[in-house]
Scaffold this active site. Structure first.
Site, PDB file in Angstrom:
ATOM      1  N   GLU A 164      30.107  41.407  31.385  1.00  0.00           N
ATOM      2  CA  GLU A 164      30.305  42.827  31.106  1.00  0.00           C
ATOM      3  C   GLU A 164      30.933  43.557  32.285  1.00  0.00           C
ATOM      4  O   GLU A 164      31.372  44.710  32.155  1.00  0.00           O
ATOM      5  CB  GLU A 164      28.958  43.497  30.761  1.00  0.00           C
ATOM      6  CG  GLU A 164      28.258  42.956  29.521  1.00  0.00           C
ATOM      7  CD  GLU A 164      27.324  41.784  29.819  1.00  0.00           C
ATOM      8  OE1 GLU A 164      27.365  41.265  30.951  1.00  0.00           O
ATOM      9  OE2 GLU A 164      26.558  41.391  28.918  1.00  0.00           O
ATOM     10  N   GLY A 165      30.943  42.902  33.451  1.00  0.00           N
ATOM     11  CA  GLY A 165      31.426  43.563  34.667  1.00  0.00           C
ATOM     12  C   GLY A 165      30.270  43.868  35.609  1.00  0.00           C
ATOM     13  O   GLY A 165      30.342  44.786  36.437  1.00  0.00           O
TER      14      GLY A 165
ATOM     15  N   GLY B  68      27.188  38.648  28.281  1.00  0.00           N
ATOM     16  CA  GLY B  68      27.629  38.323  29.635  1.00  0.00           C
ATOM     17  C   GLY B  68      29.034  38.814  29.911  1.00  0.00           C
ATOM     18  O   GLY B  68      29.727  39.334  29.019  1.00  0.00           O
TER      19      GLY B  68
ATOM     20  N   THR C 131      21.577  30.984  26.926  1.00  0.00           N
ATOM     21  CA  THR C 131      21.345  30.227  28.151  1.00  0.00           C
ATOM     22  C   THR C 131      19.847  29.924  28.230  1.00  0.00           C
ATOM     23  O   THR C 131      19.101  30.198  27.279  1.00  0.00           O
ATOM     24  CB  THR C 131      21.905  30.979  29.374  1.00  0.00           C
ATOM     25  OG1 THR C 131      21.871  30.089  30.493  1.00  0.00           O
ATOM     26  CG2 THR C 131      21.120  32.250  29.706  1.00  0.00           C
TER      27      THR C 131
ATOM     28  N   GLY D 103      29.490  33.937  36.675  1.00  0.00           N
ATOM     29  CA  GLY D 103      30.696  34.212  37.456  1.00  0.00           C
ATOM     30  C   GLY D 103      30.844  35.714  37.547  1.00  0.00           C
ATOM     31  O   GLY D 103      31.137  36.368  36.557  1.00  0.00           O
ATOM     32  N   HIS D 104      30.574  36.275  38.714  1.00  0.00           N
ATOM     33  CA  HIS D 104      30.623  37.726  38.905  1.00  0.00           C
ATOM     34  C   HIS D 104      31.819  38.059  39.790  1.00  0.00           C
ATOM     35  O   HIS D 104      31.874  37.658  40.950  1.00  0.00           O
ATOM     36  CB  HIS D 104      29.321  38.238  39.528  1.00  0.00           C
ATOM     37  CG  HIS D 104      28.124  38.013  38.635  1.00  0.00           C
ATOM     38  ND1 HIS D 104      26.855  38.356  38.994  1.00  0.00           N
ATOM     39  CD2 HIS D 104      28.037  37.484  37.384  1.00  0.00           C
ATOM     40  CE1 HIS D 104      26.027  38.040  37.994  1.00  0.00           C
ATOM     41  NE2 HIS D 104      26.729  37.503  37.022  1.00  0.00           N
TER      42      HIS D 104
ATOM     43  N   GLN E 272      24.330  36.507  33.199  1.00  0.00           N
ATOM     44  CA  GLN E 272      24.427  36.417  31.745  1.00  0.00           C
ATOM     45  C   GLN E 272      24.191  37.804  31.107  1.00  0.00           C
ATOM     46  O   GLN E 272      24.458  38.806  31.735  1.00  0.00           O
ATOM     47  CB  GLN E 272      23.474  35.359  31.181  1.00  0.00           C
ATOM     48  CG  GLN E 272      23.905  33.929  31.519  1.00  0.00           C
ATOM     49  CD  GLN E 272      23.495  33.456  32.899  1.00  0.00           C
ATOM     50  OE1 GLN E 272      22.353  33.582  33.290  1.00  0.00           O
ATOM     51  NE2 GLN E 272      24.415  32.901  33.651  1.00  0.00           N
TER      52      GLN E 272
HETATM   53  P1  GDP Z   1      30.225  39.704  35.129  1.00  0.00           P
HETATM   54  O1  GDP Z   1      29.932  38.272  34.874  1.00  0.00           O
HETATM   55  O2  GDP Z   1      29.419  40.611  34.266  1.00  0.00           O
HETATM   56  O3  GDP Z   1      30.138  40.075  36.575  1.00  0.00           O
HETATM   57  O4  GDP Z   1      31.749  39.939  34.688  1.00  0.00           O
HETATM   58  P2  GDP Z   1      32.989  38.980  35.050  1.00  0.00           P
HETATM   59  O5  GDP Z   1      33.326  39.148  36.474  1.00  0.00           O
HETATM   60  O6  GDP Z   1      32.750  37.607  34.543  1.00  0.00           O
HETATM   61  O7  GDP Z   1      34.098  39.594  34.097  1.00  0.00           O
HETATM   62  C1  GDP Z   1      34.517  40.906  34.206  1.00  0.00           C
HETATM   63  C2  GDP Z   1      36.023  40.920  34.488  1.00  0.00           C
HETATM   64  O8  GDP Z   1      36.539  42.222  34.279  1.00  0.00           O
HETATM   65  C3  GDP Z   1      36.357  40.600  35.933  1.00  0.00           C
HETATM   66  O9  GDP Z   1      37.594  39.931  35.956  1.00  0.00           O
HETATM   67  C4  GDP Z   1      36.472  41.970  36.596  1.00  0.00           C
HETATM   68  O10 GDP Z   1      37.326  41.979  37.719  1.00  0.00           O
HETATM   69  C5  GDP Z   1      37.068  42.760  35.479  1.00  0.00           C
HETATM   70  N1  GDP Z   1      36.710  44.189  35.432  1.00  0.00           N
HETATM   71  C6  GDP Z   1      35.520  44.783  35.732  1.00  0.00           C
HETATM   72  N2  GDP Z   1      35.569  46.091  35.442  1.00  0.00           N
HETATM   73  C7  GDP Z   1      36.812  46.330  34.951  1.00  0.00           C
HETATM   74  C8  GDP Z   1      37.463  47.489  34.435  1.00  0.00           C
HETATM   75  O11 GDP Z   1      36.903  48.573  34.350  1.00  0.00           O
HETATM   76  N3  GDP Z   1      38.746  47.338  34.006  1.00  0.00           N
HETATM   77  C9  GDP Z   1      39.400  46.161  34.046  1.00  0.00           C
HETATM   78  N4  GDP Z   1      40.647  46.108  33.597  1.00  0.00           N
HETATM   79  N5  GDP Z   1      38.819  45.040  34.525  1.00  0.00           N
HETATM   80  C10 GDP Z   1      37.537  45.132  34.949  1.00  0.00           C
HETATM   81  P1  IMO Z   2      27.785  35.934  33.731  1.00  0.00           P
HETATM   82  O1  IMO Z   2      26.631  36.130  34.691  1.00  0.00           O
HETATM   83  C1  IMO Z   2      29.110  34.575  29.817  1.00  0.00           C
HETATM   84  C2  IMO Z   2      27.085  31.089  28.134  1.00  0.00           C
HETATM   85  C3  IMO Z   2      27.837  29.783  27.963  1.00  0.00           C
HETATM   86  C4  IMO Z   2      27.150  29.237  26.718  1.00  0.00           C
HETATM   87  C5  IMO Z   2      25.695  29.657  26.935  1.00  0.00           C
HETATM   88  C6  IMO Z   2      24.817  28.572  27.542  1.00  0.00           C
HETATM   89  O2  IMO Z   2      29.081  35.679  34.386  1.00  0.00           O
HETATM   90  O3  IMO Z   2      27.820  37.049  32.731  1.00  0.00           O
HETATM   91  P2  IMO Z   2      24.651  27.552  30.006  1.00  0.00           P
HETATM   92  O4  IMO Z   2      25.668  26.876  30.846  1.00  0.00           O
HETATM   93  O5  IMO Z   2      24.086  28.793  30.618  1.00  0.00           O
HETATM   94  O6  IMO Z   2      23.574  26.644  29.511  1.00  0.00           O
HETATM   95  O7  IMO Z   2      25.467  28.002  28.679  1.00  0.00           O
HETATM   96  O8  IMO Z   2      25.747  30.782  27.807  1.00  0.00           O
HETATM   97  N1  IMO Z   2      27.082  31.655  29.511  1.00  0.00           N
HETATM   98  C7  IMO Z   2      27.755  32.753  29.856  1.00  0.00           C
HETATM   99  N2  IMO Z   2      28.608  33.526  29.152  1.00  0.00           N
HETATM  100  N3  IMO Z   2      28.784  34.909  31.079  1.00  0.00           N
HETATM  101  C8  IMO Z   2      27.900  34.183  31.782  1.00  0.00           C
HETATM  102  O9  IMO Z   2      27.426  34.556  32.979  1.00  0.00           O
HETATM  103  C9  IMO Z   2      27.374  33.014  31.190  1.00  0.00           C
HETATM  104  N4  IMO Z   2      26.522  32.055  31.600  1.00  0.00           N
HETATM  105  C10 IMO Z   2      26.341  31.248  30.561  1.00  0.00           C
HETATM  106  O10 IMO Z   2      29.201  30.003  27.743  1.00  0.00           O
HETATM  107  O11 IMO Z   2      27.606  29.904  25.573  1.00  0.00           O
HETATM  108 MG    MG Z   3      30.954  36.540  34.382  1.00  0.00          MG
END
Ligand code: GDP
Ligand code: IMO
Ligand code: MG
Length: 429
Positions: free
Chosen positions: A14-15, A12, A233, A40-41, A218
């Site tokens: 990954e961006g 999860g 999850t 959280g995206h 995730q």
């Molecule tokens: P998601 O759950 O896969 O959508 O990823 P998240 O939003 O939880 O976490 C990714 C984080 O990396 C966020 O704070 C983005 O704003 C940031 N992000 C995404 N792509 C890049 C990148 O290429 N470089 C940097 N420095 N930050 C990035």
């Molecule tokens: P995005 O979409 C990273 C993790 C939790 C925990 C496990 C189970 O932003 O990539 P849960 O509340 O789903 O029962 O928790 O999964 N987890 C994530 N880790 N990114 C997420 O979502 C996650 N959603 C759940 O931290 O280890």
């Molecule tokens: Mg996230």
């Protein structure tokens, strides 16, 4: 006309949000198929950070329709808050959001049960987001869950709530019942205009030639079936989840894009073979701002694990990769990639299915020189330092899948899009 699936290939975060936002302009509909507000995206919109939890990232693009599928679980109060928060920053929801009547509902006692589970020790200590996700899916599988459509029928909801609540220990069942019944009726009235038969809607849209981006939450290693169980999850984040979670046939998915961080992170408990020593992890956390977008917890950080990404490619049939956060490695003198594991005296190249084996594996690293210069905001491959190009080439070799996108910063503009790739072809980039 191609419909593309976007999948997290690690644990999860990954961006996915950034990449879905980047690609949303090329499609008509963005559909979430599993998970809930545990996700959280993050997207940067006009210089401001916006975090989407349950609503598809495409909502930030006016005119695009957004679908929340039957495979998701919905906490109505959290969803209403997310809608109003987005409305406050000028996002219009009229005729744009569709919520499946079959999606299951998260109740307050699901959250309490989830938090209580988190406090338990031993094998059960998953370190969840505490959002009630596991208990809600548990009730769905036990056939005592409450669906979104049930909420709209007050008599049916009364019946189902009684049944559901009876399997939880609450202090005063009658009092709890009346309060939840009245709160959830209010939520139902607010959400009713969005609720519909999502499978029918999507299949009609497909007939009309509309294009869909399937947005997963995730990542592969958190998938209930294929992840590092039980540290996962409770839904299918891998490709199969898109069909069951939206009610569409597999022939309507034309390509799958894996989202892969240039290193690895994990939030919550469970095995993580390439987790780095604390000093290295701290540096990655600092440069990558690696704190959970939902819970704010510091993410565990480590090196790229080719066994993990190869596994993700296999279970979801990933044909194209977006490598994100390359810029976070700008200050690493040497960069490690796990190319195999050592397990019971043997060198293995396949991510084990067995949890104990995963826990016992020691990664075998290859070390590459870092580039020690800024790649932040670079938008063309040829402008990257040679060591960064080498790093990407090595990833490409190890995974055997094209790299169509390289992200060099959190904003839309900070992206390299490689022309002539499958992804470019699917979406007309
Ligand atoms: P998601 O759950 O896969 O959508 O990823 P998240 O939003 O939880 O976490 C990714 C984080 O990396 C966020 O704070 C983005 O704003 C940031 N992000 C995404 N792509 C890049 C990148 O290429 N470089 C940097 N420095 N930050 C990035
Ligand atoms: P995005 O979409 C990273 C993790 C939790 C925990 C496990 C189970 O932003 O990539 P849960 O509340 O789903 O029962 O928790 O999964 N987890 C994530 N880790 N990114 C997420 O979502 C996650 N959603 C759940 O931290 O280890
Ligand atoms: Mg996230």
């Amino acid at each position: 006309m191609s419909n593309v699936l976007v999948i997290g290939t690690q644990w999860g975060d990954e961006g996915k949000g950034k990449i879905v936002d980047l690609l949303s302009d090329q499609v008509d509909i963005i559909a979430r198929y599993q998970g809930g507000h545990n996700a959280g995206h993050t997207v940067i919109l006009n210089g401001k950070q916006v975090v989407l939890h349950l609503i598809p990232t495409g909502i930030l693009h006016a005119q695009k329709k957004c679908v929340i599928g039957n495979g998701t679980v919905i906490e109505p109060c959290a969803l209403i808050k997310e809608i109003t928060g987005l409305q406050k920053i000028g996002i219009n929801f009229e005729e744009r959001l569709l919520i499946s009547e079959r999606a299951h509902i998260i109740m307050p006692y699901h959250c309490r049960a989830d938090l209580a589970d988190n406090k338990a020790t031993g094998l059960r200590h998953i370190g969840t987001t505490g959002r009630g996700i596991g208990p809600a899916y548990k009730d769905k599988i036990s056939r005592i869950g409450i669906q979104m459509g049930d909420l709209l029928d007050k008599e049916l909801f009364r019946e189902k709530l009684k049944l559901n609540l009876a399997s939880y220990q609450v202090e005063d069942e009658n009092k709890s019942f009346e309060r939840i019944f009245s709160d959830y009726n209010e939520y139902a009235d607010i959400l009713a205009p969005y609720v519909c038969d999502v499978s029918y809607y999507l299949n009609q849209a497909i007939k009309e030639g509309k294009r869909i981006l399937f947005e997963s939450a995730q990542g592969t290693m958190l998938d209930i079936d294929h992840g590092t169980y039980p540290y996962v999850t409770s839904s299918n984040a891998t490709a199969g989840g898109a069909c069951t979670g939206l009610g569409i046939g597999p022939q309507h998915i034309h390509g799958s894009l894996g989202i892969t961080k240039a290193y690895t992170t994990r939030v919550g408990n469970g095995p993580f073979p390439t987790q780095a020593d604390e000093l290295t992890a701290q540096a990655l956390r600092k440069h990558g701002d690696e704190y959970g977008a939902t819970t704010g917890r510091p993410r565990r950080c480590g090196w790229f694990d080719s066994l993990v990404v190869n596994f993700a490619v296999r279970v979801s049939g990933i044909q194209s990769l977006a490598i994100t956060k390359l810029d976070v490695l700008d200050k690493s003198e040497t960069i490690k990639i796990a190319v195999a594991y050592e397990w019971q005296g043997q060198r293995i190249k396949r991510f084990p299915a067995n949890l104990r084996a995963v826990e016992q594996c020691k990664p075998i690293y290859e070390e590459l020189p870092g580039w020690m210069s800024s790649t932040r905001g670079i938008t063309a491959m040829e402008k990257l330092p040679p060591a960064a190009i080498n790093y990407l080439k090595r990833l490409r070799e190890l995974i055997g899948v094209e790299i169509s996108v390289v992200s060099t910063g959190p904003t839309r503009a900070e992206t390299i899009i490689n022309k002539g790739t499958k992804l470019a072809n699917w979406l007309g980039l």
